[in-house]
Design a protein around this motif. Structure first.
Motif, PDB file in Angstrom:
ATOM      1  N   ASP A  73      35.814  54.331  37.111  1.00 24.21           N
ATOM      2  CA  ASP A  73      36.102  53.920  35.873  1.00 24.21           C
ATOM      3  C   ASP A  73      36.820  52.456  36.113  1.00 24.21           C
ATOM      4  N   GLY A  74      37.374  52.060  36.892  1.00 26.41           N
ATOM      5  CA  GLY A  74      38.174  50.342  37.469  1.00 26.41           C
ATOM      6  C   GLY A  74      38.676  50.654  38.382  1.00 26.41           C
ATOM      7  N   VAL A  75      39.618  50.037  38.507  1.00 24.02           N
ATOM      8  CA  VAL A  75      40.285  49.423  38.852  1.00 24.02           C
ATOM      9  C   VAL A  75      42.077  49.695  39.050  1.00 24.02           C
ATOM     10  N   ARG A  76      42.779  50.959  40.050  1.00 19.74           N
ATOM     11  CA  ARG A  76      44.220  50.968  39.404  1.00 19.74           C
ATOM     12  C   ARG A  76      45.123  49.853  40.510  1.00 19.74           C
ATOM     13  N   VAL A  77      45.834  48.778  39.754  1.00 22.54           N
ATOM     14  CA  VAL A  77      46.542  48.037  40.400  1.00 22.54           C
ATOM     15  C   VAL A  77      48.180  48.259  40.772  1.00 22.54           C
ATOM     16  N   GLU A  78      48.631  48.327  42.207  1.00 24.86           N
ATOM     17  CA  GLU A  78      49.512  49.054  41.923  1.00 24.86           C
ATOM     18  C   GLU A  78      50.817  47.543  41.607  1.00 24.86           C
ATOM     19  N   THR A  79      51.880  47.977  41.185  1.00 19.48           N
ATOM     20  CA  THR A  79      52.969  46.764  40.612  1.00 19.48           C
ATOM     21  C   THR A  79      54.418  47.853  40.992  1.00 19.48           C
ATOM     22  N   ALA A  80      55.598  46.932  40.957  1.00 20.43           N
ATOM     23  CA  ALA A  80      56.723  46.738  40.776  1.00 20.43           C
ATOM     24  C   ALA A  80      56.732  48.035  39.704  1.00 20.43           C
ATOM     25  N   ASP A  81      56.187  47.940  38.602  1.00 25.12           N
ATOM     26  CA  ASP A  81      56.605  48.381  38.108  1.00 25.12           C
ATOM     27  C   ASP A  81      55.934  49.515  37.838  1.00 25.12           C
ATOM     28  N   GLY A  82      55.176  49.890  38.564  1.00 23.04           N
ATOM     29  CA  GLY A  82      54.203  51.634  37.964  1.00 23.04           C
ATOM     30  C   GLY A  82      52.754  50.700  38.449  1.00 23.04           C
ATOM     31  N   GLY A  83      51.624  51.415  38.237  1.00 23.11           N
ATOM     32  CA  GLY A  83      50.525  51.330  37.732  1.00 23.11           C
ATOM     33  C   GLY A  83      50.068  50.357  36.532  1.00 23.11           C
ATOM     34  N   ARG A  84      48.717  49.435  36.634  1.00 24.63           N
ATOM     35  CA  ARG A  84      47.802  49.276  35.986  1.00 24.63           C
ATOM     36  C   ARG A  84      46.402  48.952  35.813  1.00 24.63           C
ATOM     37  N   HIS A  85      45.514  49.913  35.300  1.00 24.23           N
ATOM     38  CA  HIS A  85      44.274  49.752  35.235  1.00 24.23           C
ATOM     39  C   HIS A  85      44.017  48.665  34.086  1.00 24.23           C
ATOM     40  N   LEU A  86      42.366  48.304  35.281  1.00 22.09           N
ATOM     41  CA  LEU A  86      41.965  47.420  34.695  1.00 22.09           C
ATOM     42  C   LEU A  86      40.465  48.712  34.844  1.00 22.09           C
ATOM     43  N   ASN A  87      39.777  48.267  33.143  1.00 28.72           N
ATOM     44  CA  ASN A  87      38.449  48.406  33.067  1.00 28.72           C
ATOM     45  C   ASN A  87      37.486  47.903  33.850  1.00 28.72           C
ATOM     46  N   TRP A  88      36.598  48.349  34.080  1.00 29.90           N
ATOM     47  CA  TRP A  88      35.294  47.868  34.572  1.00 29.90           C
ATOM     48  C   TRP A  88      34.401  45.723  33.563  1.00 29.90           C
ATOM     49  N   ASP A  89      34.948  46.197  32.078  1.00 32.67           N
ATOM     50  CA  ASP A  89      34.936  45.158  32.377  1.00 32.67           C
ATOM     51  C   ASP A  89      36.169  43.865  31.976  1.00 32.67           C
ATOM     52  N   ASP A  90      37.473  43.774  32.030  1.00 31.14           N
ATOM     53  CA  ASP A  90      38.858  43.720  33.025  1.00 31.14           C
ATOM     54  C   ASP A  90      37.931  42.716  34.293  1.00 31.14           C
ATOM     55  N   VAL A  91      37.780  44.160  34.923  1.00 33.56           N
ATOM     56  CA  VAL A  91      37.789  43.572  36.692  1.00 33.56           C
ATOM     57  C   VAL A  91      36.472  42.320  36.454  1.00 33.56           C
ATOM     58  N   THR A  92      35.462  42.439  36.006  1.00 23.96           N
ATOM     59  CA  THR A  92      34.287  41.579  35.605  1.00 23.96           C
ATOM     60  C   THR A  92      34.440  39.617  35.428  1.00 23.96           C
ATOM     61  N   GLU A  93      35.573  40.365  33.858  1.00 22.20           N
ATOM     62  CA  GLU A  93      35.753  39.342  33.101  1.00 22.20           C
ATOM     63  C   GLU A  93      37.344  38.478  34.611  1.00 22.20           C
ATOM     64  N   LEU A  94      38.471  39.010  35.088  1.00 24.42           N
ATOM     65  CA  LEU A  94      38.618  38.336  36.198  1.00 24.42           C
ATOM     66  C   LEU A  94      38.053  38.232  37.406  1.00 24.42           C
ATOM     67  N   ALA A  95      36.693  38.307  37.494  1.00 24.40           N
ATOM     68  CA  ALA A  95      36.241  38.193  38.490  1.00 24.40           C
ATOM     69  C   ALA A  95      35.371  36.631  38.117  1.00 24.40           C
ATOM     70  N   GLU A  96      35.043  36.531  36.706  1.00 26.41           N
ATOM     71  CA  GLU A  96      33.818  35.216  36.296  1.00 26.41           C
ATOM     72  C   GLU A  96      35.177  34.550  36.442  1.00 26.41           C
ATOM     73  N   ARG A  97      36.529  34.544  35.601  1.00 31.17           N
ATOM     74  CA  ARG A  97      37.787  33.508  35.388  1.00 31.17           C
ATOM     75  C   ARG A  97      38.418  32.660  36.756  1.00 31.17           C
ATOM     76  N   LEU A  98      38.120  33.930  37.917  1.00 31.47           N
ATOM     77  CA  LEU A  98      38.862  33.297  39.232  1.00 31.47           C
ATOM     78  C   LEU A  98      38.009  32.542  39.857  1.00 31.47           C
ATOM     79  N   ALA A  99      36.638  32.601  39.619  1.00 32.84           N
ATOM     80  CA  ALA A  99      35.566  32.029  40.186  1.00 32.84           C
ATOM     81  C   ALA A  99      35.239  30.656  39.945  1.00 32.84           C
ATOM     82  N   VAL A 100      35.675  30.252  38.407  1.00 29.31           N
ATOM     83  CA  VAL A 100      35.644  29.292  38.000  1.00 29.31           C
ATOM     84  C   VAL A 100      36.551  28.533  37.269  1.00 29.31           C
ATOM     85  N   GLU A 101      37.806  28.843  37.188  1.00 26.74           N
ATOM     86  CA  GLU A 101      38.931  27.811  37.216  1.00 26.74           C
ATOM     87  C   GLU A 101      39.228  27.257  38.304  1.00 26.74           C
TER      88      GLU A 101
END
Length: 101
Positions: A73-101
């Motif tokens: 259902d997506g990726v779970r990013v491990e952080t100092a204050d616990g985990g953050r879930h990114l669903n596939w829409d979030d992952v895809t949006e980040l992939a696009e923004r990181l590639a373009v920026e």
């Protein structure tokens, strides 16, 4: 502000960088090349999440590492204050923004 998001920031020694923000307190500063690398990793797992279990990156301009478990259902990013879930829409949006920026 809507998360996740990516914005440009400046580092006094490394120059232009990308800040990938998951919340006000959780963010990762990435060089432009690290941003493109993470974009490719996000794109790959979004297209076929079964091929990898984990994404890891140790950014040169930050004190924190990026690590995320890949699941159906997506990726779970491990952080100092616990985990953050990114669903596939979030992952895809980040992939696009990181590639373009």
């Amino acid at each position: 502000m809507s998360y996740p998001l990516v914005k440009r920031v400046s580092h006094r020694r490394l120059g232009e960088m990308l800040r990938m923000m998951l919340s006000d307190q959780v963010y990762f500063d990435l060089t432009l090349e690290e941003g493109r690398t993470l974009s490719r990793a996000f794109t790959a797992v979004a297209h076929d999440w079964r091929r990898t279990d984990f994404i890891y990156l140790s950014p040169v301009g930050a004190d924190v590492e990026f690590s995320a478990a890949v699941a159906q259902d997506g990726v779970r990013v491990e952080t100092a204050d616990g985990g953050r879930h990114l669903n596939w829409d979030d992952v895809t949006e980040l992939a696009e923004r990181l590639a373009v920026e």
